[in-house]
Design a protein around this motif. Structure first.
Motif, PDB file in Angstrom:
ATOM      1  N   SER A   1      -1.158  19.732   2.930  1.00 17.94           N
ATOM      2  CA  SER A   1      -1.062  18.214   2.667  1.00 17.94           C
ATOM      3  C   SER A   1      -1.204  18.076   1.106  1.00 17.94           C
TER       4      SER A   1
ATOM      5  N   THR B   1       0.913  -1.114  -0.103  1.00 21.36           N
ATOM      6  CA  THR B   1      -0.155   0.023  -0.016  1.00 21.36           C
ATOM      7  C   THR B   1       0.903   1.090   0.022  1.00 21.36           C
ATOM      8  N   LYS B   2       0.559   2.336  -0.570  1.00 21.99           N
ATOM      9  CA  LYS B   2       1.194   3.546  -0.744  1.00 21.99           C
ATOM     10  C   LYS B   2       0.222   4.399   0.368  1.00 21.99           C
ATOM     11  N   PRO B   3       1.152   5.532   0.641  1.00 20.51           N
ATOM     12  CA  PRO B   3       0.397   6.421   1.567  1.00 20.51           C
ATOM     13  C   PRO B   3      -0.770   7.144   0.776  1.00 20.51           C
ATOM     14  N   SER B   4      -1.888   7.716   1.484  1.00 15.34           N
ATOM     15  CA  SER B   4      -2.837   8.182   0.765  1.00 15.34           C
ATOM     16  C   SER B   4      -2.661   9.551   0.858  1.00 15.34           C
TER      17      SER B   4
ATOM     18  N   HIS C   1       9.268   8.884  -1.697  1.00 12.74           N
ATOM     19  CA  HIS C   1       8.509   7.800  -1.953  1.00 12.74           C
ATOM     20  C   HIS C   1       8.361   7.185  -3.202  1.00 12.74           C
TER      21      HIS C   1
ATOM     22  N   ARG D   1       9.206  14.434   1.101  1.00 14.20           N
ATOM     23  CA  ARG D   1       8.843  12.970   1.430  1.00 14.20           C
ATOM     24  C   ARG D   1       8.177  12.496   0.008  1.00 14.20           C
TER      25      ARG D   1
ATOM     26  N   ILE E   1       0.332  12.949   2.202  1.00 18.10           N
ATOM     27  CA  ILE E   1       1.471  13.412   2.796  1.00 18.10           C
ATOM     28  C   ILE E   1       1.397  14.469   3.244  1.00 18.10           C
TER      29      ILE E   1
ATOM     30  N   SER F   1       4.097   4.914  13.518  1.00 18.12           N
ATOM     31  CA  SER F   1       3.774   4.110  12.323  1.00 18.12           C
ATOM     32  C   SER F   1       4.858   4.616  11.117  1.00 18.12           C
ATOM     33  N   ARG F   2       5.124   6.012  11.342  1.00 21.10           N
ATOM     34  CA  ARG F   2       6.068   6.480  10.169  1.00 21.10           C
ATOM     35  C   ARG F   2       7.242   7.057  10.882  1.00 21.10           C
TER      36      ARG F   2
END
Ligand SMILES: [Mg+2]
Length: 430
Positions: free
Chosen positions: A350, A244-247, A283, A279, A249, A419-420
């Motif tokens: 964001s 999964t990729k971040p939804s 990614h 970031r 940032i 978590s990150r």
């Protein structure tokens, strides 16, 4: 899916990580009950507790007022996130000398799929000992870890949690379900308060009940594929869930009281966007939506999101942010004759609609190499790459875009998420 008797995964968890780093850095704290706190007040909770503090019943989440009653000699230390990330990076380097690392799960956890020749208890024991010794000798004698070894990474994590601090625990296929039966349902990663209630409602009260249920039933209880995955992992199957990729940032920052003026707020917005774009690059993602929000004293929240062509170009994104800023300025002008008097309390930025760069169609601006906008985009790409290179070399914000406002803590918009793990560049602001 693959099930055999062999152990395949090693999971490592650093014990009382933040508190241990504090004890490593400050010898006066060694052997003492220590609570790491987000702010120097009794009205907050511990984000980490040393083993000496844990002996008094203090743990992550204990309110400090309460903790001081439980242990009057408690040393409260305000979290300093930068060393936690620096130690994390050094520990990753050390562990990487002994095994390949597959996943950095959080700032204090990682997992490794053992090389085929090392998938036996003797070899895993040697590797685990080398890792522990390496951390002690090269990182610090007060940094300890627990290690679990099992047929898959979930079982390895469960094994790891069985002995703390400084544990080494094996669960092999033949042992199952033995070591799991003594656990509570909530000891299993992925079973929290609400899921526990749902399991109880479905007649599952113990690990034995969960073990004996049908995988399709587990899926029904979870209401998604995660329940079925968990069932297979508990039964020793080794497979990886799809990546999964971040939804999104994003970064936000509460402004220091003396830096709440209009210009400082705009600089902060630009710096937060720069961090988010770093970031994004790390990614190899591109974004299709930029969102901005500001909390303004006596005005409230002003926010705006705009769709953009898929990009990771900082210069283009900064232009978009400037457009949003101008929209806000015009809006604020309607009700306020002198907007420079406004006080900005918080700024958030964001990026959404993220896709992997290689999955996207080519940047529209780069289709025609002779086009002047294409040349500009290429120049900008090269400039941004050069900025990143300089940052990596000098480990600081030697080159930045716009004036960075100084903040009390020095770190703009970066806080530790379990978590990150923040990239160390996110702390480069002083
Ligand atoms: Mg830990």
């Amino acid at each position: 899916m693959n099930k055999d008797s062999g152990i395949k995964w090693l999971f490592l968890d650093l014990n009382s990580y933040f508190a241990s780093v504090e004890q490593q850095e400050n010898p006066a704290l060694r052997g003492k009950p220590v609570a790491v706190v987000p702010a120097d007040t009794d009205y907050t909770c511990a984000i980490a507790a040393s083993y000496e503090a844990k002996a008094y019943g203090i743990k992550t989440g204990t309110m400090i007022g309460e903790a001081k009653k439980m242990c009057p000699n408690l040393h409260c230390v305000v979290a300093q996130h930068r060393p936690y990330v620096e130690y994390h990076n050094r520990i990753i380097e050390e562990v990487g000398k002994h095994i390949p690392i597959n996943k950095i799960c959080s700032i204090d956890e990682l997992s490794s799929r053992l090389p085929p020749s090392k998938r036996n208890i003797e070899s895993a024991q040697i590797i685990a000992t080398k890792i522990k010794t390496g951390i002690q000798q090269n990182i610090g004698s007060h940094i300890k870890c627990s290690i679990g070894v099992a047929p898959n990474s979930l079982l390895a994590k469960i094994a790891c949690d069985m002995k703390k601090p400084d544990g080494l625990t094996f669960i092999s296929q033949e042992d199952l379900p033995g070591p799991l039966l003594g656990l509570n349902l909530t000891d299993i990663p992925g079973i929290g308060f609400n899921m526990h209630k749902r399991l109880n409602k479905s007649g599952i009260y113990t690990m034995k009940d969960l073990w004996n249920t049908d995988p399709k039933h587990a899926r029904k209880i979870w209401n998604n594929v995660q329940g079925e995955r968990l069932w297979y992992w508990l039964h020793g199957y080794d497979f990886e869930p799809p990546e999964t990729k971040p939804s999104m940032i994003g970064h936000s920052r509460v402004l220091d009281p003396e830096k709440r003026d209009y210009n400082s707020a705009q600089h902060m917005a630009r710096q937060l966007l720069l961090k988010a774009v770093y970031r994004l690059h790390n990614h190899t993602l591109i974004a299709q939506h930029l969102y901005f929000s500001a909390h303004i004293k006596n005005v409230g929240r002003w926010n705006k999101g705009i769709n953009i062509y898929a990009t990771d170009n900082i210069f283009f994104l900064l232009e978009q942010l400037d457009d949003i800023w101008n929209m806000m300025r015009l809006d604020l002008h309607k009700n306020c004759s002198n907007i420079t008097m406004l006080k900005f309390k918080k700024i958030s930025i964001s990026l959404h609609g993220l896709t992997h760069k290689e999955d996207s169609t080519k940047d529209l601006f780069l289709h025609n190499i002779n086009d002047s906008s294409c040349k500009k985009a290429l120049r900008e790409q090269n400039l941004f790459a050069a900025m990143k290179k300089l940052q990596n070399k000098y480990k600081s914000d030697v080159v930045t875009l716009g004036l960075p406002p100084k903040t009390n803590s020095g770190d703009i918009g970066t806080k530790i998420a379990f978590s990150r793990v923040p990239d160390i560049e996110e702390f480069w602001s002083e």
